[in-house]
Scaffold this active site. Structure first.
Site, short mmCIF file in Angstrom:
data_model
loop_
_atom_site.label_atom_id
_atom_site.label_comp_id
_atom_site.label_asym_id
_atom_site.label_seq_id
_atom_site.Cartn_x
_atom_site.Cartn_y
_atom_site.Cartn_z
N GLY A 44 -8.06 -7.87 10.90
CA GLY A 44 -6.88 -7.15 11.35
C GLY A 44 -6.55 -7.33 12.81
O GLY A 44 -5.59 -8.02 13.17
N ARG A 45 -7.35 -6.73 13.69
CA ARG A 45 -7.01 -6.72 15.11
C ARG A 45 -6.96 -8.13 15.70
O ARG A 45 -6.11 -8.42 16.55
CB ARG A 45 -8.02 -5.86 15.89
CG ARG A 45 -8.13 -4.43 15.37
CD ARG A 45 -6.84 -3.64 15.55
NE ARG A 45 -6.67 -2.67 14.49
CZ ARG A 45 -5.62 -1.87 14.37
NH1 ARG A 45 -4.65 -1.91 15.26
NH2 ARG A 45 -5.52 -1.03 13.37
N GLN A 87 0.84 -1.20 0.00
CA GLN A 87 0.00 0.00 0.00
C GLN A 87 0.88 1.25 0.00
O GLN A 87 1.83 1.35 0.77
CB GLN A 87 -0.90 0.00 1.24
CG GLN A 87 -1.94 1.11 1.24
CD GLN A 87 -2.70 1.18 2.56
OE1 GLN A 87 -2.15 1.57 3.58
NE2 GLN A 87 -3.97 0.79 2.53
N ARG A 123 -7.88 1.60 -1.60
CA ARG A 123 -8.58 1.59 -0.31
C ARG A 123 -9.34 2.90 -0.17
O ARG A 123 -8.75 3.99 -0.18
CB ARG A 123 -7.61 1.42 0.85
CG ARG A 123 -8.37 1.20 2.17
CD ARG A 123 -7.54 0.65 3.28
NE ARG A 123 -8.28 -0.39 3.99
CZ ARG A 123 -8.01 -0.78 5.23
NH1 ARG A 123 -7.02 -0.24 5.91
NH2 ARG A 123 -8.73 -1.73 5.80
N TYR A 148 -6.03 10.50 5.42
CA TYR A 148 -4.79 10.85 4.74
C TYR A 148 -5.09 11.65 3.46
O TYR A 148 -6.25 11.91 3.14
CB TYR A 148 -3.98 9.59 4.45
CG TYR A 148 -3.49 8.92 5.72
CD1 TYR A 148 -2.65 9.60 6.61
CD2 TYR A 148 -3.87 7.62 6.05
CE1 TYR A 148 -2.20 9.00 7.78
CE2 TYR A 148 -3.42 7.02 7.23
CZ TYR A 148 -2.60 7.72 8.09
OH TYR A 148 -2.16 7.13 9.26
#
Length: 333
Positions: A315-316, A101, A221, A173
Site C-alpha cells: 500500500g504505502r 470494498q 477484510r 469500523y
C-alpha cells in the site's frame, strides 16, 4: 522461480501474479460519493501496465449513516453505478482485476460527515481508535436494515462490472466493532462469544452471496487482532476465519482491528501481520492476503516462500511510487 510472479487460481478469480494493491482511502470522490475525474486518474496511474494483478478499491459507504469521511466513495445508491462502471473499466483496460470494498463506519464517524445522522454501534461505547461521541446502540431491526444495505451495495458492485466485492470488517469500523469484545457488549445473539460477535458477518455474507450469485468472488477484510488487553486475539480470528470460509468467503484479507492498519510494536517489520496470516492459513484452505509494512520486493518474496500468505498487498510504497509494482515484478523476473 519467483513466488510473487506466479499466478493464483482459486476457480472464481484467476490472478496473473501474487501482488495486489490493498484498499487505501484517497478522499478523491465527489462530495456525494460519486466517482470523480481525480479518482479515475489516480487508479489509472496505479494500474498502468497491469503489474498489480488485483486492485481493491478503497472503502465505499453502504448508507449515508455509515459514511466514514468526506470525499469517501459511495455504493449507497443506484445512481452511483454509472460512475463505478468507469472506475472498473479504467482498471481493466490497464490489465488488472478490480475488487470494490463496501463498508459501514458505525461509531467511527460523526454528524458533520454523515449529514446529520448520529453515529451507531453494537454497544454505546466510544470508538477507541476514532474517538467520536458515544454511539447509539443498534436495535435488531436496525441491524437487519444494515445487513440489507450491504446486500444492495454488493449488487451495485456487480452491476458496475467489478470482479468481486470485499466486505470490510477491520480498522475499527462497524463490523469490526461487532467483532471486538471491547466494543461489543451486547447480551443478545449478536454479542457474547466469538460466534455471537460474527453473527452479523455471517448474515451479511449470506445476503451478499444471494445478491451476486455463487460465481461472483466475495472477499472479507478482517481486523484480526486488536493488540489491546481484552480485545480480539489470533485464536478468535482462527475460529472466525473457518466460519467465514464455511459461509462462502473466497479470499480473506487480513489487517488490524481496533488498532487500525498498523500492528503496535511491530510497525518496522516487513509484513507485520504475518504471524496472524500464517496462523489463519493453518485452519483455512482459501487464499489469505497479507499487507502491512511491505516495502521491498525480496521481503514480499520471502513471506510467500515461507507460507505466510498467498497474496501480498503493498500500500504505502505504491502510494509513494506508482512504479513500485513494475520495478518489483521486473526485478524478480
Amino acid at each position: 522461480m519467483s513466488y510473487l510472479t506466479t499466478h493464483l487460481d482459486n476457480c472464481k478469480l484467476t490472478l496473473n501474479n501474487r501482488l495486489i494493491l490493498p484498499p487505501m482511502a484517497t478522499s478523491k470522490s465527489e462530495l456525494n460519493g460519486e466517482v470523480s475525474q481525480g479518482l479515475l486518474d489516480y487508479y489509472d496511474e496505479k494500474s498502468q501496465g497491469g503489474y498489480l494483478s488485483l486492485i481493491i478499491i478503497e472503502h465505499s459507504f453502504v448508507v449515508p449513516q455509515g459514511k466514514a469521511s468526506k470525499g469517501q466513495l459511495s455504493a449507497a445508491d443506484d445512481s452511483m453505478v454509472e460512475g463505478l462502471k468507469k472506475l472498473a473499466n479504467t482498471i481493466h483496460k490497464n490489465g488488472s482485476k478490480a475488487i470494490m470494498q463496501i463498508n459501514h463506519a458505525g461509531s467511527a464517524t460523526n454528524k458533520d460527515i454523515t449529514g446529520g445522522c448520529g453515529n451507531v454501534g453494537p454497544s454505546p461505547i466510544v470508538n477507541p481508535l476514532i474517538k467520536q461521541e458515544v454511539p447509539k446502540e443498534l436495535s435488531k431491526e436496525e441491524i437487519k436494515e444494515i445487513i440489507e444495505s450491504f446486500k444492495d451495495a454488493a449488487r451495485r458492485v456487480k452491476n458496475a462490472g467489478f470482479d468481486g466485492v470485499e466486505i470490510h470488517s477491520a480498522h475499527s469500523y462497524l463490523l469490526n466493532q461487532f467483532y471486538s469484545p471491547l466494543t461489543n457488549k451486547r447480551t443478545d445473539e449478536y454479542g457474547g462469544d466469538i460466534l455471537g460477535r460474527i453473527k452479523i458477518h455471517l448474515e451479511i455474507i449470506k445476503v451478499v452471496k444471494e445478491a451476486v450469485g455463487e460465481e461472483f468472488p466475495v472477499l472479507l477484510r478482517l481486523g484480526a487482532c486488536d493488540y489491546m488487553e481484552g480485545g480480539t486475539t489470533v485464536e478468535d480470528s482462527k475460529i472466525a476465519a473457518l466460519e467465514f470460509q464455511k459461509a462462502g468467503i473466497d479470499i480473506l484479507d487480513i489487517s488490524g482491528g481496533l488498532c487500525g492498519f498498523v500492528a503496535p510494536g511491530h510497525a518496522r517489520e516487513q509484513g507485520y501481520f504475518s504471524e496472524i496470516t500464517q496462523a489463519i492459513k493453518e485452519v483455512v484452505s482459501i487464499p489469505v492476503i497479507l499487507t502491512g509494512g511491505i516495502t521491498e520486493a525480496p521481503a514480499a518474496e520471502e513471506l510467500l516462500a515461507l507460507g505466510k500468505a498467498d497474496l501480498i498487498g503493498v500500500g504505502r510504497a505504491m502510494l509513494k511510487d506508482s512504479l513500485w509494482a513494475k520495478k518489483a515484478i521486473e526485478s524478480l523476473e
